[in-house]
Write a protein that holds these residues in place. Structure first.
Motif, PDB file in Angstrom:
ATOM      1  N   ASP A   1      -3.467   0.462  -3.399  1.00 16.90           N
ATOM      2  CA  ASP A   1      -3.431  -0.795  -2.652  1.00 16.90           C
ATOM      3  C   ASP A   1      -3.246  -1.932  -3.645  1.00 16.90           C
ATOM      4  O   ASP A   1      -3.960  -2.002  -4.645  1.00 16.90           O
TER       5      ASP A   1
ATOM      6  N   ARG B   1       0.283   5.471   0.521  1.00 18.15           N
ATOM      7  CA  ARG B   1      -0.701   6.466   0.985  1.00 18.15           C
ATOM      8  C   ARG B   1      -0.102   7.861   0.844  1.00 18.15           C
ATOM      9  O   ARG B   1       0.918   8.162   1.475  1.00 18.15           O
ATOM     10  N   GLY B   2      -0.720   8.647  -0.004  1.00 21.75           N
ATOM     11  CA  GLY B   2      -0.254  10.016  -0.208  1.00 21.75           C
ATOM     12  C   GLY B   2       1.232  10.079  -0.524  1.00 21.75           C
ATOM     13  O   GLY B   2       1.934  10.990  -0.088  1.00 21.75           O
TER      14      GLY B   2
ATOM     15  N   ARG C   1       1.384  11.520 -11.711  1.00 22.37           N
ATOM     16  CA  ARG C   1       0.511  10.942 -10.691  1.00 22.37           C
ATOM     17  C   ARG C   1      -0.064   9.613 -11.171  1.00 22.37           C
ATOM     18  O   ARG C   1       0.106   9.241 -12.350  1.00 22.37           O
TER      19      ARG C   1
ATOM     20  N   ASP D   1      -2.002   7.061  -4.029  1.00 18.32           N
ATOM     21  CA  ASP D   1      -2.732   6.185  -3.112  1.00 18.32           C
ATOM     22  C   ASP D   1      -3.028   4.907  -3.872  1.00 18.32           C
ATOM     23  O   ASP D   1      -3.748   4.933  -4.878  1.00 18.32           O
TER      24      ASP D   1
ATOM     25  N   GLY E   1       1.266  12.220  -4.533  1.00 18.16           N
ATOM     26  CA  GLY E   1      -0.105  11.920  -4.138  1.00 18.16           C
ATOM     27  C   GLY E   1      -0.581  10.541  -4.532  1.00 18.16           C
ATOM     28  O   GLY E   1      -1.752  10.355  -4.861  1.00 18.16           O
TER      29      GLY E   1
ATOM     30  N   ASN F   1      -9.816   4.762  -8.857  1.00 19.44           N
ATOM     31  CA  ASN F   1      -8.703   4.131  -8.143  1.00 19.44           C
ATOM     32  C   ASN F   1      -9.271   3.139  -7.158  1.00 19.44           C
ATOM     33  O   ASN F   1     -10.253   3.381  -6.546  1.00 19.44           O
TER      34      ASN F   1
ATOM     35  N   ALA G   1       0.827  -1.211   0.000  1.00 21.02           N
ATOM     36  CA  ALA G   1       0.000   0.000   0.000  1.00 21.02           C
ATOM     37  C   ALA G   1       0.860   1.260   0.000  1.00 21.02           C
ATOM     38  O   ALA G   1       1.885   1.321   0.690  1.00 21.02           O
TER      39      ALA G   1
ATOM     40  N   GLY H   1       4.540  10.821   2.430  1.00 16.69           N
ATOM     41  CA  GLY H   1       3.536   9.771   2.565  1.00 16.69           C
ATOM     42  C   GLY H   1       4.156   8.480   3.060  1.00 16.69           C
ATOM     43  O   GLY H   1       5.284   8.468   3.568  1.00 16.69           O
TER      44      GLY H   1
END
Ligand SMILES: Nc1ncnc2c1ncn2[C@@H]1O[C@H](COP(=O)(O)OP(=O)(O)OP(=O)(O)O)[C@@H](O)[C@H]1O
Ligand SMILES: [Mg+2]
Length: 286
Positions: free
Chosen positions: A49, A31-32, A232, A47, A45, A286, A29, A82
């Protein structure tokens, strides 16, 4: 984090044992997350999983950060911002339980294919006889039984990639991170490698993140496909199943293929596929 004794103990090291007791895949994972070199983030940025046991393919234009993402997941490159986690714990360093496979030939040229495949097993502490048995089993599994005693330069590029795959999987990794591993192969060898990969992964439970430039490879291999671009993560799309190389005219697949091509900056219509139905250009999720 798995200790080397865990790696050693893991039953997935021998192909015969894989089906009996699948190793669990790692959950990854971000995150940010901002990823890249200090002062020069390639992605921000993020995110994302990756579920245990899934095959996530990653596509995007050259230079968009695909290799950066893989190196981060490997623990080779810290996130600039992040978090990056494996099974809910910070992922901060390389580990044997996450194998990396590159496009370029990373076999040791002075070792036979078998000795190359034995390498991670030796690092995991297996006795010589056991690692030989397991290495030979993996080489058989990828169709290289006859080539086991050859040096890498005595076999073809496709055979070297198969040996790399055997070496990666011999360590019973919980995740396999693959950076355009079939990029240098001709189309027919490449299709054969894709089939082989799906086949050998079956039953290992390993999580796979697979970077490719090839849209059809991304859609054939991936359970989901992640699209990178413009610094991104543009989105992650589920790939219609069943996995079928011939399903060119499935409308959902045609729509997804078009979306992926557009994310790569290629707006050509696929030559063999009919145009996508109206409403197929739904925003990426996403
Ligand atoms: N060793 C490095 N030092 C500094 N910048 C780098 C380094 N490696 C990559 N970069 C930069 O990071 C960005 C992302 O590179 P990355 O290699 O992740 O792209 P990629 O999507 O894998 O590209 P390709 O499809 O060409 O392999 C690029 O702008 C690249 O120039
Ligand atoms: Mg790259």
């Amino acid at each position: 984090m798995t200790s080397s004794s865990d790696v050693c103990r893991a039953p997935g090291t021998a192909p015969a044992a894989v089906a009996a007791a699948p190793a669990r895949g790692a959950g990854l994972a971000l995150r940010g997350a901002a990823l890249g070199r200090p002062g020069a983030p390639a992605l921000a940025g993020v995110d994302l999983d990756v579920a245990p046991g899934e095959i996530l393919t990653v596509v995007g234009p050259s230079g968009c950060g695909k290799s950066t993402l893989l190196r981060t997941l490997a623990g080779l490159l810290p996130a600039l911002d992040g978090t990056v986690e494996q099974d809910g714990l910070p992922l901060t360093a390389p580990a044997a339980e996450r194998a990396l496979v590159f496009q370029e030939d990373a076999l040791l040229p002075w070792r036979t294919l078998r000795a190359n495949v034995e390498l991670p097993l030796a690092i995991a502490g297996l006795a010589r006889a056991e690692r030989r048995t397991q290495a030979e089993a993996w080489l058989r599994r990828v169709g290289l039984a006859e080539q086991a005693r050859k040096l890498p330069h005595r076999v073809s590029g496709g055979q070297r990639q198969r040996a790399q795959l055997a070496r990666a999987l011999a360590a019973a990794p919980r995740a396999v991170l693959m950076d355009e591993p079939f990029g240098a192969l001709d189309a027919q060898t490449r299709a054969g490698m894709q089939d082989l990969l799906v086949d050998v992964l079956r039953g290992t439970g390993a999580t796979v993140v697979f970077v490719t430039h090839d849209v059809d490879e991304a859609l054939f291999l991936g359970d989901r496909v992640a699209l990178l671009g413009a610094g991104r993560l543009l989105g992650v799309r589920e790939v219609p199943r069943p996995r079928d190389r011939a399903a060119h005219d499935d409308p959902a697949r045609v729509a997804l293929r078009r979306t992926v091509l557009e994310s790569l900056g290629d707006r050509r219509e696929p030559a063999t596929a009919p145009s996508a139905p109206a409403g197929s250009s739904a925003p990426l999720k996403n």
